[in-house]
Design an enzyme around this catalytic site. Structure first.
Site, PDB file in Angstrom:
ATOM      1  N   LYS A  83     -15.623   7.401  -8.217  1.00  0.00           N
ATOM      2  CA  LYS A  83     -15.566   7.148  -6.774  1.00  0.00           C
ATOM      3  C   LYS A  83     -15.678   8.487  -6.036  1.00  0.00           C
ATOM      4  O   LYS A  83     -14.928   9.418  -6.333  1.00  0.00           O
ATOM      5  CB  LYS A  83     -14.220   6.501  -6.482  1.00  0.00           C
ATOM      6  CG  LYS A  83     -14.173   5.590  -5.289  1.00  0.00           C
ATOM      7  CD  LYS A  83     -12.843   4.839  -5.336  1.00  0.00           C
ATOM      8  CE  LYS A  83     -12.559   4.055  -4.121  1.00  0.00           C
ATOM      9  NZ  LYS A  83     -11.206   3.495  -4.143  1.00  0.00           N
TER      10      LYS A  83
HETATM   11  O1  G3P Z   1      -9.730   0.072  -1.327  1.00  0.00           O
HETATM   12  C1  G3P Z   1      -9.334   0.819  -0.212  1.00  0.00           C
HETATM   13  C2  G3P Z   1      -7.898   0.609   0.057  1.00  0.00           C
HETATM   14  O2  G3P Z   1      -7.103   1.150  -0.940  1.00  0.00           O
HETATM   15  C3  G3P Z   1      -7.458   1.051   1.408  1.00  0.00           C
HETATM   16  O3  G3P Z   1      -6.638   0.045   1.853  1.00  0.00           O
HETATM   17  O4  G3P Z   1      -4.946  -1.007   3.248  1.00  0.00           O
HETATM   18  O5  G3P Z   1      -4.838   1.478   2.770  1.00  0.00           O
HETATM   19  O6  G3P Z   1      -6.568   0.554   4.287  1.00  0.00           O
HETATM   20  P1  G3P Z   1      -5.700   0.288   3.108  1.00  0.00           P
END
Ligand code: G3P
Length: 219
Positions: A83
């Site tokens: 990634k």
């Molecule tokens: O896959 C991306 C994720 O980990 C981010 O999620 O909820 O932190 O915006 P969030």
């Protein structure tokens, strides 16, 4: 649509795999840091459990550093997808790693123009962050739909991996928009099961069965 779990927690991954619902896993430095374990060991552990792509993120922000880290990560297991962040050096690293046959997930995508750069650089996955756009009063799901359309227009093989999904409607809307993959926290995967009418219906079936089961089973 493939379901990926967005977690580095082994118990959550085990449970999702036992349900037969996990097609892959995405991790990021924040998720691994939360677990307080060795990064490479945890990635290998996850890869041994999951029969699919496991995203492991580089932490370097320069091209050479990303390539070096990408090679180390890719060697951990065949399931590893490297990634990289959507910055100029990340896009350059995406092209190099992809040309070497390494799968790349370009993360932190917030616009269709960024998604075009990733597809043109051979990314296996592009990760638009739905919830984080919603957080700043933009429409995260519109972005997913636009990327799906643009990729279809030109036959780009890059898969749209809807990320930062926070609730079941995000998952449903990603599927309606044609995302190839939705990555979600374990809590969201569990919520997909829920419907009060299922619980009420099951309770009624079992209560009715209870009343007559002795007679029925004797026959
Ligand atoms: O896959 C991306 C994720 O980990 C981010 O999620 O909820 O932190 O915006 P969030």
């Amino acid at each position: 649509m493939k379901f990926f779990l967005d977690t580095a927690n082994i118990d959550e991954i085990r449970q999702g795999v036992a349900w037969g619902l996990v097609d892959g896993v995405t991790t990021n430095p924040s998720l691994v840091a939360k677990e307080g374990v060795g990064f490479h060991d945890r990635i290998k552990e996850i890869c041994a459990l999951v029969n699919g792509s496991v995203s492991a993120e580089v932490t370097a922000t320069d091209y050479e550093g990303m390539i070096k880290e990408g090679h180390v990560l890719a060697k951990l297991h065949d399931n590893v997808t490297v990634k990289v962040p959507l910055i100029p050096d990340g896009i350059r690293a995406c092209r190099t790693l992809s040309q070497e046959g390494i799968k790349v997930n370009v993360t932190l995508c917030f616009s269709p123009s960024q998604a075009l750069l990733a597809a043109k650089s051979g990314a296996t996955f592009i990760s638009p962050f739905v919830g984080r756009l919603d957080d700043i009063s933009q429409d995260g799901m519109q972005l997913v739909g636009e990327i799906v359309k643009i990729y279809k227009n030109y036959g780009f093989p890059t898969q749209v991996l809807a990320a930062s999904l926070r609730h079941p409607q995000h998952v449903v809307q990603s599927a309606l928009a044609g995302a190839h993959v939705g990555t979600m926290p374990f809590s969201v995967l569990k919520m997909l099961f829920n419907h009060p009418l299922t619980d009420i219906g099951l309770k009624k079936f079992l209560a009715d069965w209870d009343k007559v089961k002795d007679q029925v089973l004797k026959k």
